[in-house]
Design a protein around this motif. Structure first.
Motif, short mmCIF file in Angstrom:
data_model
loop_
_atom_site.label_atom_id
_atom_site.label_comp_id
_atom_site.label_asym_id
_atom_site.label_seq_id
_atom_site.Cartn_x
_atom_site.Cartn_y
_atom_site.Cartn_z
N ARG A 172 0.86 -1.17 0.00
CA ARG A 172 0.00 0.00 0.00
C ARG A 172 0.90 1.22 0.00
N ARG A 173 0.55 2.18 -0.83
CA ARG A 173 1.34 3.41 -0.86
C ARG A 173 0.45 4.52 -1.41
N ILE A 174 0.18 5.50 -0.58
CA ILE A 174 -0.67 6.59 -1.05
C ILE A 174 -0.03 7.92 -0.69
N SER A 175 -0.31 8.92 -1.52
CA SER A 175 0.08 10.29 -1.22
C SER A 175 -1.16 11.15 -1.29
N ALA A 176 -1.27 12.10 -0.36
CA ALA A 176 -2.42 13.00 -0.38
C ALA A 176 -2.06 14.33 -1.02
N ILE A 177 -0.82 14.49 -1.48
CA ILE A 177 -0.44 15.80 -2.00
C ILE A 177 -0.19 15.81 -3.50
N GLN B 5 -0.11 5.52 -7.11
CA GLN B 5 -0.88 5.36 -5.87
C GLN B 5 -1.30 3.89 -5.81
N VAL B 6 -1.01 3.25 -4.71
CA VAL B 6 -1.39 1.84 -4.55
C VAL B 6 -2.31 1.75 -3.35
N LEU B 7 -3.58 1.50 -3.61
CA LEU B 7 -4.54 1.55 -2.51
C LEU B 7 -4.31 0.43 -1.49
N GLY B 8 -4.11 -0.77 -1.98
CA GLY B 8 -3.78 -1.86 -1.06
C GLY B 8 -4.94 -2.23 -0.15
N PRO B 9 -4.67 -3.11 0.83
CA PRO B 9 -5.75 -3.54 1.71
C PRO B 9 -6.07 -2.45 2.73
N THR B 10 -7.19 -1.78 2.55
CA THR B 10 -7.51 -0.67 3.45
C THR B 10 -8.99 -0.66 3.79
N TYR B 11 -9.29 -0.20 4.98
CA TYR B 11 -10.69 -0.02 5.39
C TYR B 11 -11.21 1.34 4.96
N MET C 80 -5.44 -6.44 -10.16
CA MET C 80 -4.50 -5.48 -9.57
C MET C 80 -3.08 -6.03 -9.61
N PRO C 81 -2.13 -5.15 -9.85
CA PRO C 81 -0.75 -5.60 -9.71
C PRO C 81 -0.50 -5.94 -8.26
N LYS C 82 0.02 -7.12 -8.01
CA LYS C 82 0.28 -7.53 -6.63
C LYS C 82 1.64 -6.96 -6.22
N ASN C 83 1.73 -6.68 -4.94
CA ASN C 83 3.01 -6.22 -4.40
C ASN C 83 3.54 -4.98 -5.08
N GLY C 84 2.72 -3.98 -5.10
CA GLY C 84 3.25 -2.69 -5.50
C GLY C 84 3.00 -2.37 -6.96
N ALA C 85 3.03 -1.09 -7.24
CA ALA C 85 2.84 -0.64 -8.60
C ALA C 85 3.97 -1.18 -9.47
N GLU C 86 3.61 -1.54 -10.68
CA GLU C 86 4.59 -2.22 -11.52
C GLU C 86 5.81 -1.35 -11.81
N GLU C 87 5.52 -0.07 -12.10
CA GLU C 87 6.66 0.78 -12.45
C GLU C 87 7.64 0.88 -11.28
N GLY C 88 7.05 1.04 -10.08
CA GLY C 88 7.91 1.16 -8.91
C GLY C 88 8.66 -0.13 -8.65
N GLY D 79 4.54 -2.11 3.81
CA GLY D 79 5.09 -3.24 3.07
C GLY D 79 6.25 -3.89 3.79
N GLU D 80 6.91 -4.78 3.05
CA GLU D 80 7.98 -5.58 3.63
C GLU D 80 9.33 -4.93 3.39
N VAL D 81 10.14 -4.88 4.42
CA VAL D 81 11.52 -4.42 4.23
C VAL D 81 12.47 -5.48 4.78
N ALA D 82 13.65 -5.48 4.23
CA ALA D 82 14.65 -6.46 4.65
C ALA D 82 15.41 -5.93 5.87
N ILE D 83 15.76 -6.83 6.77
CA ILE D 83 16.62 -6.48 7.91
C ILE D 83 18.01 -7.03 7.61
N GLU D 84 18.99 -6.14 7.66
CA GLU D 84 20.36 -6.56 7.38
C GLU D 84 21.25 -6.28 8.58
#
Lengths: 379, 279
Positions: free
Chosen positions: A104-109, A117-123, A153-161, A243-248
């Motif tokens: 999920r990734r949204i911007s209001a500006i 904009q990726v709406l994702g699982p949202t209420y 829907m493209p899974k796991n994020g917008a395709e371009e991104g 979303g998911e980030v890696a821990i290094e």
């Protein structure tokens, strides 16, 4: 004697714990809930417990929720008391949210922007109508979307991104024009308030740590108060991403970083107005929120309060609770708060006894004075 | 309990707590910040005291735990069990037999001796907190030895009420330098701290502070020459053992105003009754 009920009881404690266990289990005819069910179906509760416990472990958080009968503060407390005993073998590198596997990734500006904009699982756009079909574990309501909607829907994020592999934060667009302050990059290793006691004034590293594990309800109300004029910061949601980030970690014997796992986080970048000062031209300023799991309310509230606490640094007048660093940091931890509030249940009869004696003495003397006054008036 | 270290805390944490304790003993009455850990008991239940006890406990120690002066109050039972379970140390209810006494809200009536350690559970270590809520501002006052605010508070009490209205957690000056909160013990217990042969350690878990009164340190309850510090206790004698000088709990026996007064220190009371029975 009444006093036996208060003092005493090894047997009372054992009986209370046995009763609690029975109550926790509930009606034995109803199947017992499993840890896996909690983890899979009560994910937002699990996320909140992990965030407020500062411990990313969905299985243990689920266990804590089960053990606490769904009391989430109690569950966070259980998990923290476990976390505190764990050895620390390494410090992770800072997570790279630009490289997040976005759900999920949204911007209001900006209406549209690189990465999309990726709406994702949202209420957000659900109608809050109780879905009685869920009660029977039945198929979805008539008006709910067909399962094929998800496949479109493209899974796991917008395709371009996703194709680019990295998605710059929205604030980078503003930064490109020089309209937003630089992110302050600290060279010193960040502090850790779970190891060293907080001292004031507290740096932003410690403030953010305290907020990240702070009570969601408390931060929500404080953030809300800034919107209602108690330390206003004119915020815009630059971006929220989940979303998911890696821990290094960097094992010293290897000399290069290795990935040890992935975690889900929610990040919020607020963009706030700033009129400028003698030293700085007008520009946008930042408030930052980050928490474990999917917790948009928490991340947004955190970003509002983070920005509010920067009032002094930015030369704004400190007038509201949300701007007062010591006030916010000293009271945002719900484990500390619940402990001190609830400890009032413990016996205080020694102190109360001394209060009784004091108030009786004061009243005796007040009466003596009063009767003396009456005598003098009569004479 | 093999998953946990002796007395629950890991050795690094204990060492950190002991460093804070050493500093606290070296500067009597001064609050030393320490990296308080989350404990498996809630804040407010004695997490500071438990961390101090866990850090000083050795295998040969004999532990006594009291709450409100009593060994059998639920929280005292719970903490005693915690250490019996995690450290396996011997426990006792006898003040004289204990090497470490963890307490909430009381100092035992039986005189303490050299070598004994009393560990206090402290809710609010900052004696100025009710007058100055900011800890940053309060620590500056401590640094400057500026306790005017507290003296004004006592003066205003006397001017308005004829007495100081503080009846527990009554502020004390330690070694003529630091103003200290003795924890919510009744003011009745304050004099027991003065030049006590025992070591007194104070742990505040939620507030992350440790402080200490070393043996034979001067501890003065704050007062004025013309309004000296006064002890308060119920004027009755104990209904069970007849003690006239111990601190008493008031027991409501019916709803007609019936009262009974008994020693708050259960060990002291029991010992007196045993002695009477023997005679």
């Amino acid at each position: 004697m009444a006093y036996v009920a208060v003092k005493g009881g090894e047997r009372a404690i054992d009986a209370a714990h046995a009763w609690l266990a029975e109550e926790r289990r509930g009606d034995p005819d109803v199947p017992e809930i499993t840890i896996a069910q909690i983890g899979e179906q009560l994910g937002r509760a699990v996320d909140r417990v992990m965030a407020e416990a500062s411990c990313y472990d969905p299985a243990l958080a689920s266990l804590a929720i089960k053990q606490a009968q769904g009391d989430l503060i109690e569950a966070a407390f259980l998990l923290r008391a476990y976390r505190t005993t764990l050895p620390r073998f390494a410090a992770a590198r800072p997570i790279d949210t630009d490289a997040m596997q976005i759900s999920r990734r949204i911007s209001a500006i900006y209406k549209d922007l690189p990465g999309g904009q990726v709406l994702g699982p949202t209420y957000d756009y659900t109608h809050r109508l109780l879905d009685f079909r869920l009660a029977d574990g039945a198929p979805p309501a008539d008006d709910s979307p067909p399962a094929s909607a998800l496949q479109d829907m493209p899974k796991n994020g917008a395709e371009e991104g996703a194709a680019a592999g990295r998605m710059k934060p929205v604030s980078a667009i503003l930064a490109h024009e020089g309209l937003i302050e630089e992110d302050d990059v600290a060279d010193a290793p960040p502090g850790d308030l779970t190891r060293e006691p907080l001292a004031f004034p507290a740096g932003r590293d410690l403030r953010l740590q305290a907020l990240a594990r702070g009570d969601e309800g408390f931060l929500l109300s404080l953030g809300y108060s800034t919107q209602r004029g108690w330390g206003g910061t004119h915020p815009f949601v630059g971006e929220i991403r989940v979303g998911e980030v890696a821990i290094e970690i960097d094992p010293p014997e290897l000399g290069f970083p290795i990935e040890i796992g992935d975690i889900i986080v929610t990040e919020c970048q607020m963009v706030n107005q700033f009129k400028g000062s003698k030293a700085a031209p007008p520009q946008f300023t930042r408030g930052y929120g980050l928490c474990f799991g999917h917790g948009e309310r928490k991340a947004m509230a955190m970003a509002l309060v983070d920005r509010a606490m920067r009032a002094e640094e930015l030369g704004e007048e400190v007038i509201a609770p949300a701007q007062t660093i010591e006030f916010v940091l000293s009271h945002c931890d719900n484990i500390e708060a619940t402990g001190f509030v609830e400890h009032l249940k413990l016996p205080h009869y020694v102190d109360f006894q001394s209060e009784l004696e004091t108030i009786r003495r004061l009243r005796r003397e007040a009466e003596a004075f009063a009767s003396q006054d009456r005598r003098e008036a009569a004479e | 309990m093999s998953f946990y270290n002796f007395a629950y805390l890991d050795e690094q944490t204990k060492r950190m707590v002991r460093r804070a304790l050493l500093k606290a003993v070296a500067v009597p009455g001064h609050q030393v910040p320490f990296g308080s850990r989350e404990m498996p008991l809630p804040y407010g239940w004695g997490t500071g005291g438990i961390q101090v006890t866990a850090s000083i406990l050795g295998r040969n120690d004999v532990l006594k735990v009291i709450d409100q002066g009593a060994d059998d109050t639920t929280n005292a039972v719970s903490i005693r069990r915690f250490f019996a379970r995690t450290a396996g140390v011997a426990t006792t209810t006898r003040t004289a037999e204990a090497s470490v006494i963890q307490t909430r809200h009381r100092i035992p009536e039986t005189a303490l001796r050299e070598g004994q350690i009393v560990v206090y559970q402290v809710p609010l270590p900052e004696p100025l907190s009710r007058l100055e809520p900011s800890r940053a501002a309060a620590s500056e006052m401590h640094a400057l030895g500026d306790y005017g605010l507290m003296h004004v508070k006592l003066y205003e009490d006397i001017a308005r009420l004829g007495h100081v209205s503080i009846s527990y957690d009554y502020p004390v000056m330690v070694n003529r330098r630091y103003l200290m909160a003795p924890s919510p013990i009744p003011a009745f217990d304050n004099p027991k701290l003065n030049r006590s042969p025992a070591l007194h350690l104070f742990g505040a878990g939620r507030e992350k502070r440790i402080y200490a009164v070393p043996p034979y340190t001067e501890v003065r309850s704050l007062d004025f020459e013309d309004h000296p510090f006064r002890l308060t206790r119920a004027p009755q004698s104990c209904a069970l053992c007849g003690a006239r000088t111990s601190y008493l709990d008031e027991i409501v026996t019916d709803d007609m105003g019936g009262r009974m007064f008994i020693c708050s220190d259960t060990d002291y009371c029991a010992e007196r009754r045993e002695k009477d029975a023997a005679e």
